[in-house]
Design an enzyme around this catalytic site. Structure first.
Site, PDB file in Angstrom:
ATOM      1  N   SER A 209       0.848  -1.185   0.000  1.00  0.00           N
ATOM      2  CA  SER A 209       0.000   0.000   0.000  1.00  0.00           C
ATOM      3  C   SER A 209       0.889   1.242   0.000  1.00  0.00           C
ATOM      4  O   SER A 209       1.753   1.384  -0.862  1.00  0.00           O
ATOM      5  CB  SER A 209      -0.959  -0.037   1.185  1.00  0.00           C
ATOM      6  OG  SER A 209      -1.987   0.919   1.045  1.00  0.00           O
ATOM      7  N   GLU A 343      -8.690  -5.325  -5.081  1.00  0.00           N
ATOM      8  CA  GLU A 343      -8.173  -4.340  -4.132  1.00  0.00           C
ATOM      9  C   GLU A 343      -9.261  -3.501  -3.455  1.00  0.00           C
ATOM     10  O   GLU A 343      -9.339  -3.418  -2.235  1.00  0.00           O
ATOM     11  CB  GLU A 343      -7.208  -3.386  -4.860  1.00  0.00           C
ATOM     12  CG  GLU A 343      -5.949  -4.020  -5.389  1.00  0.00           C
ATOM     13  CD  GLU A 343      -4.838  -4.088  -4.352  1.00  0.00           C
ATOM     14  OE1 GLU A 343      -5.083  -3.737  -3.184  1.00  0.00           O
ATOM     15  OE2 GLU A 343      -3.728  -4.494  -4.727  1.00  0.00           O
ATOM     16  N   HIS A 444      -7.733  -5.546  -0.743  1.00  0.00           N
ATOM     17  CA  HIS A 444      -6.504  -4.849  -0.379  1.00  0.00           C
ATOM     18  C   HIS A 444      -5.933  -5.405   0.920  1.00  0.00           C
ATOM     19  O   HIS A 444      -6.636  -5.565   1.909  1.00  0.00           O
ATOM     20  CB  HIS A 444      -6.804  -3.359  -0.216  1.00  0.00           C
ATOM     21  CG  HIS A 444      -5.597  -2.496  -0.032  1.00  0.00           C
ATOM     22  ND1 HIS A 444      -4.619  -2.367  -0.986  1.00  0.00           N
ATOM     23  CD2 HIS A 444      -5.218  -1.700   1.002  1.00  0.00           C
ATOM     24  CE1 HIS A 444      -3.696  -1.521  -0.561  1.00  0.00           C
ATOM     25  NE2 HIS A 444      -4.026  -1.113   0.651  1.00  0.00           N
TER      26      HIS A 444
END
Length: 525
Positions: A209, A343, A444
Site C-alpha cells: 500500500s 483491491e 486490499h
C-alpha cells in the site's frame, strides 16, 4: 489511505558474555538468566529473544528521537548506549490518531533472523502501509519468512502524517521526513548487516500500500542510491491513486486525481494553513512560526494529516516520480511488483458502511460526482446493475491500484528487470473486518497474512485474520519462497513482465493472465 548514521561502534560490555562474529549468536552466560541471543550493533550490545526457530531483536534505535528541535528535521544519529540493551519489547508506533500509545519517539527497528548459524543471508526491509498516516512495524511478525526463507527480516517505523510529511515555506526537507527515516534505517542495515548474519550486498526493500509507494519513492530518490539491491512493491507504486471515499451525506471526499505525492510548494501552503489553525492560531501570530510549532505538544498536531504527502521538488525527490521512471533516472535494481485481484472491495466496504447499499442509481451518482463528463464512458465499460457495489469496487480496483501498478512496472522494465504478479485467492481472510455483506474476495492487504503472522493491535485489535487453511498456508509458503528467492537472486521464477502477462498467484499454482485486459487498463490510460 489518504493521503544518522551511527558514528562508531558503541561501547561493548564483555563481562558475562561471549561473542562471535559474522552474525552468530552472542549468548548471555550469566547463570541467573535464561540464555538469550545478543547482537553487537554499531550503537551497542542488544539482547533479544529466541524460540529455537528464530532470534528476535526488537526496538533497536536507528536514529535519535525526532522531538523538540528535531521535529521536522532529517533524522539524527542515535546516541550509543552503555551496557546490554533489552531488545525484547516491540517499539511503540509513530505518532498517529489511530494508535493508542503511539509517540514521536518512534524511530526503532526490529530484526528477525533464523536461529541456526549461517550467513551471510539476504536481508529484507519491510516498510508498512497505512496511507503514510497510520500503522507500525509491530503489526507484522516475519518469523515464518525468516525461518522458511532463510533470510533476515527487518521491520521499521518511520514518521507519519503531519510529523513525517509536513511542509512549510523555507523548511528544509519539507514532505520528506518519513522518507529520510526509511533511508536512515537502510543505512543502519547497511552498516550492521554482517553483525546479525546479513549480507549488505543483498538488501531488498518491500512494502505494501503506502509502503509500496514508499518503496517506489526510494527507487527514484537520490538519497537511497546503493542502499538496496532489489525492490518489491505490493499494492502500491509511484502512480498509486486514491480510492473514492464518501461522507454520510454521500459527498465524494477523494476524487480521481489523488496521489501520495505532492509538490513541495503545495505542502508549504498546507503547512501555513495548519499553523493558522492549531493552538488557536498561536503560531500564525509569532515571528518564528516553525519554532512555535515545534514547541506544541504532539496531541495538538495529530489530526492534521490530510494534505501532507511525499514532497516532490526537494532534494529527496527532485524529479516527479513518473518522470523519473519514464526517463530511467532512478535506482536501477530488479523489481517485483503486483497487487491483489479485488483491491478496492476493502475501501468500498467503508463507502457502503457510511451510505448504505450501492444500487444502480447510487452507483451512477457516484460515477457522476467522481468522473463528471466521463461518467457515461466509464459506465459503458462498467455497467450498473441491481447490486452495483462489486462494479463500483472494480472501478476503483482498476483505476486506483491495478492499472497504475502495471503502468509503473511497464515504465521500470524498460531500464531494469521487472516481474509482475497478482494475488488472486478470493477465499483469503481479510486484514480487518468487513462491515457489510460485500464479498471480500482478494481485497486490499489480503496477501499480508500469507507472508506474515499479523499481530493484533489498534486499529485492528480483535479483527485479526482467521487462521489460514492448509491450502492457503501452502500458497503462503510458495509466496514466501518467491519473495525470498527474489531477495537472494534478483529473479522471480517466471518470465519478466512483457507489458502484458502477469503471474496470477492462486491456491493451486501460478498461471499467466493478461492483467491489463482483465482490469480494462485502456479505460484508465
Amino acid at each position: 489511505m489518504e493521503v544518522m548514521i551511527w558514528k562508531s561502534l558503541g561501547a561493548l560490555v564483555l563481562a558475562a558474555t561471549t561473542a562471535t562474529v559474522g552474525g552468530l549468536s552472542v549468548v548471555d552466560a550469566s547463570p541467573s538468566t535464561r540464555p538469550a541471543p545478543v547482537i553487537a550493533t554499531t550503537g551497542g550490545v542488544a539482547r533479544g529473544t529466541s524460540d529455537g526457530s528464530v532470534d528476535r531483536f526488537s526496538g533497536i534505535p536507528y536514529a535519535a528521537a525526532p522531538v523538540g528541535p528535531l521535529r521536522w528535521k532529517a533524522p539524527q544519529p542515535a546516541k550509543p548506549w552503555i551496557g546490554v540493551k533489552d531488545a525484547t519489547q516491540l517499539p511503540p508506533g509513530c505518532a498517529q490518531a489511530a494508535l493508542p500509545g503511539a509517540t514521536e519517539d518512534c524511530l526503532y527497528l526490529n530484526v528477525t533472523r533464523p536461529h541456526r548459524p549461517a550467513g551471510p543471508r539476504p536481508v529484507l526491509v519491510w516498510i508498512h502501509g497505512g496511507g503514510n498516516t497510520s500503522g507500525s512495524s509491530a503489526e507484522f511478525d516475519p518469523a515464518r519468512m525468516a525461518e522458511r526463507g532463510d533470510v533476515v527480516v527487518v521491520t521499521i517505523n518511520y514518521r507519519l502524517g503531519v510529523f513525517g510529511f509536513f511542509g512549510l515555506p523555507g523548511l528544509a526537507d519539507s514532505g520528506a521526513f518519513g522518507l529520510l527515516d526509511q533511508q536512515a534505517a537502510l543505512r543502519w542495515v547497511h552498516r550492521n548487516a554482517v553483525l546479525f548474519g546479513g549480507d549488505p550486498g543483498k538488501v531488498t526493500i518491500f512494502g505494501e500500500s503506502a509502503g509500496g509507494t514508499d518503496v517506489c519513492a526510494n527507487l527514484v530518490s537520490p538519497g537511497s542510491r546503493g542502499l538496496f539491491q532489489r525492490a518489491i512493491m505490493q499494492s502500491g507504486s509511484c502512480l498509486l491513486g486514491v480510492p473514492t471515499s464518501v461522507g454520510p451525506d454521500g459527498t465524494v471526499l477523494q476524487v480521481r486525481d489523488g496521489s501520495l505525492f505532492s509538490p513541495v510548494r503545495t505542502l508549504a501552503e498546507r503547512g501555513r494553513t495548519v499553523a493558522a489553525q492549531v493552538a488557536g492560531g498561536k503560531c500564525a501570530r509569532t515571528a518564528n512560526q516553525l519554532t512555535c510549532l515545534r514547541g506544541l505538544p504532539a496531541s495538538q498536531l495529530i489530526g492534521n494529516e490530510a494534505g501532507f504527502a511525499l514532497g516532490v521538488g526537494g532534494r529527496s525527490l527532485p524529479l516527479d516520480p513518473e518522470v523519473a521512471l519514464r526517463t530511467g533516472r532512478f535506482n536501477r535494481v530488479p523489481v517485483l511488483s503486483g497487487n491483489t485481484t479485488d483491491e478496492a472491495r476493502f475501501t468500498t466496504m467503508f463507502v457502503q458502511a457510511l451510505t448504505g447499499p450501492i444500487d444502480a442509481a447510487r452507483y451512477r451518482a457516484l460515477l457522476r460526482t467522481t468522473f463528471g463528463d466521463d461518467a457515461g464512458r466509464i459506465e459503458a465499460r462498467y455497467p450498473a446493475q441491481a447490486d452495483s457495489a462489486l462494479t463500483f469496487a472494480a472501478v476503483d480496483t482498476d483505476r486506483v491500484f491495478a492499472c497504475p501498478q502495471l503502468e509503473t512496472t511497464a515504465a521500470i522494465r524498460r531500464f531494469t528487470p521487472a516481474w509482475s504478479y497478482e494475488f488472486a485467492d478470493r477465499t483469503a481472510p481479510t486484514y480487518t473486518q468487513f462491515f457489510t455483506d460485500l464479498p471480500a474476495g482478494a481485497s486490499h492487504a489480503s496477501e499480508l497474512a500469507y507472508l506474515f503472522d499479523l499481530r493484533t493491535q489498534a486499529p485492528y485489535r480483535g479483527t485479526e485474520p482467521t487462521e489460514l487453511t492448509q491450502a492457503q498456508r501452502r500458497l503462503g509458503d510458495r509466496m514466501i519462497g518467491i519473495w525470498t528467492d527474489f531477495a537472494r537472486t534478483g529473479r522471480a521464477n517466471w518470465p519478466k513482465y512483457d507489458g502484458r502477462f502477469t503471474q496470477s498467484l492462486q491456491l493451486h499454482g501460478n498461471q499467466p493472465v493478461d492483467a491489463a485486459h482483465e482490469h480494462q487498463c485502456d479505460v484508465w490510460r
